[in-house]
Motif scaffolding. Structure first.
Motif, mmCIF file in Angstrom:
data_model
loop_
_atom_site.group_PDB
_atom_site.id
_atom_site.type_symbol
_atom_site.label_atom_id
_atom_site.label_comp_id
_atom_site.label_asym_id
_atom_site.label_seq_id
_atom_site.Cartn_x
_atom_site.Cartn_y
_atom_site.Cartn_z
ATOM 1 N N UNK A 76 1.687 -3.919 -3.143
ATOM 2 C CA UNK A 76 0.616 -4.837 -3.527
ATOM 3 C C UNK A 76 0.009 -5.648 -2.403
ATOM 4 N N UNK A 77 0.394 -5.368 -1.172
ATOM 5 C CA UNK A 77 -0.162 -6.083 -0.025
ATOM 6 C C UNK A 77 -1.426 -5.384 0.466
ATOM 7 N N UNK A 78 -2.368 -6.164 0.996
ATOM 8 C CA UNK A 78 -3.616 -5.600 1.511
ATOM 9 C C UNK A 78 -3.323 -4.770 2.751
ATOM 10 N N UNK A 79 -3.833 -3.547 2.764
ATOM 11 C CA UNK A 79 -3.676 -2.683 3.931
ATOM 12 C C UNK A 79 -4.599 -3.192 5.033
ATOM 13 N N UNK A 80 -4.165 -3.033 6.262
ATOM 14 C CA UNK A 80 -4.988 -3.422 7.402
ATOM 15 C C UNK A 80 -5.505 -2.187 8.105
ATOM 16 N N UNK A 131 -9.457 -7.026 -10.454
ATOM 17 C CA UNK A 131 -9.669 -6.909 -9.002
ATOM 18 C C UNK A 131 -8.486 -6.197 -8.354
ATOM 19 N N UNK A 132 -7.253 -6.537 -8.779
ATOM 20 C CA UNK A 132 -6.076 -5.839 -8.225
ATOM 21 C C UNK A 132 -6.094 -4.359 -8.567
ATOM 22 N N UNK A 133 -6.468 -4.029 -9.803
ATOM 23 C CA UNK A 133 -6.525 -2.613 -10.198
ATOM 24 C C UNK A 133 -7.596 -1.874 -9.396
ATOM 25 N N UNK A 134 -8.751 -2.497 -9.188
ATOM 26 C CA UNK A 134 -9.821 -1.876 -8.414
ATOM 27 C C UNK A 134 -9.394 -1.679 -6.959
ATOM 28 N N UNK A 135 -8.777 -2.698 -6.373
ATOM 29 C CA UNK A 135 -8.321 -2.585 -4.982
ATOM 30 C C UNK A 135 -7.269 -1.487 -4.835
ATOM 31 N N UNK A 159 -8.827 -6.440 7.842
ATOM 32 C CA UNK A 159 -8.783 -5.793 6.526
ATOM 33 C C UNK A 159 -9.765 -4.641 6.439
ATOM 34 N N UNK A 160 -9.379 -3.607 5.717
ATOM 35 C CA UNK A 160 -10.251 -2.446 5.534
ATOM 36 C C UNK A 160 -11.486 -2.855 4.742
ATOM 37 N N UNK A 215 -7.645 2.247 -2.831
ATOM 38 C CA UNK A 215 -6.738 2.492 -1.713
ATOM 39 C C UNK A 215 -6.632 1.341 -0.742
ATOM 40 N N UNK A 216 -6.985 0.130 -1.172
ATOM 41 C CA UNK A 216 -6.943 -1.024 -0.280
ATOM 42 C C UNK A 216 -5.636 -1.802 -0.344
ATOM 43 N N UNK A 217 -4.741 -1.424 -1.253
ATOM 44 C CA UNK A 217 -3.437 -2.081 -1.349
ATOM 45 C C UNK A 217 -2.343 -1.060 -1.081
ATOM 46 N N UNK A 218 -1.269 -1.511 -0.417
ATOM 47 C CA UNK A 218 -0.134 -0.614 -0.220
ATOM 48 C C UNK A 218 0.727 -0.645 -1.484
ATOM 49 N N UNK A 219 1.765 0.196 -1.592
ATOM 50 C CA UNK A 219 2.548 0.286 -2.831
ATOM 51 C C UNK A 219 3.166 -1.036 -3.309
#
Length: 65
Positions: A49-53, A35-39, A59-60, A43-47
């Motif tokens: 590892x936090x969820x981008x808003x 799931x982390x690799x897919x996110x 959340x996007x 493009x849903x995680x910033x560098x």
């Protein structure tokens, strides 16, 4: 505070992949990595590892086309 445990129903093909390709590894850990690799790939995680808003602090959401 810990997050609640969520049940997951796996399809037969996914269960077979977990059993044959990730033998000896906890299914929960393998699925969490996936799931982390897919996110990240989506493009849903910033560098770090936090969820981008998205705009407005929500959340996007990626919509299926």
């Amino acid at each position: 505070m810990t997050a609640p445990q969520l049940p997951a129903c796996l399809g037969p093909q996914t269960a077979a992949i977990l059993a044959r390709c990730y033998r000896g590894q906890a299914k929960r850990d393998v699925i969490a990595r996936a799931v982390r690799m897919l996110a990240t790939a989506d493009g849903n995680l910033n560098p770090d590892g936090q969820i981008k808003n998205a705009a407005g602090g929500r959340p996007a959401v990626r919509r299926a086309s």
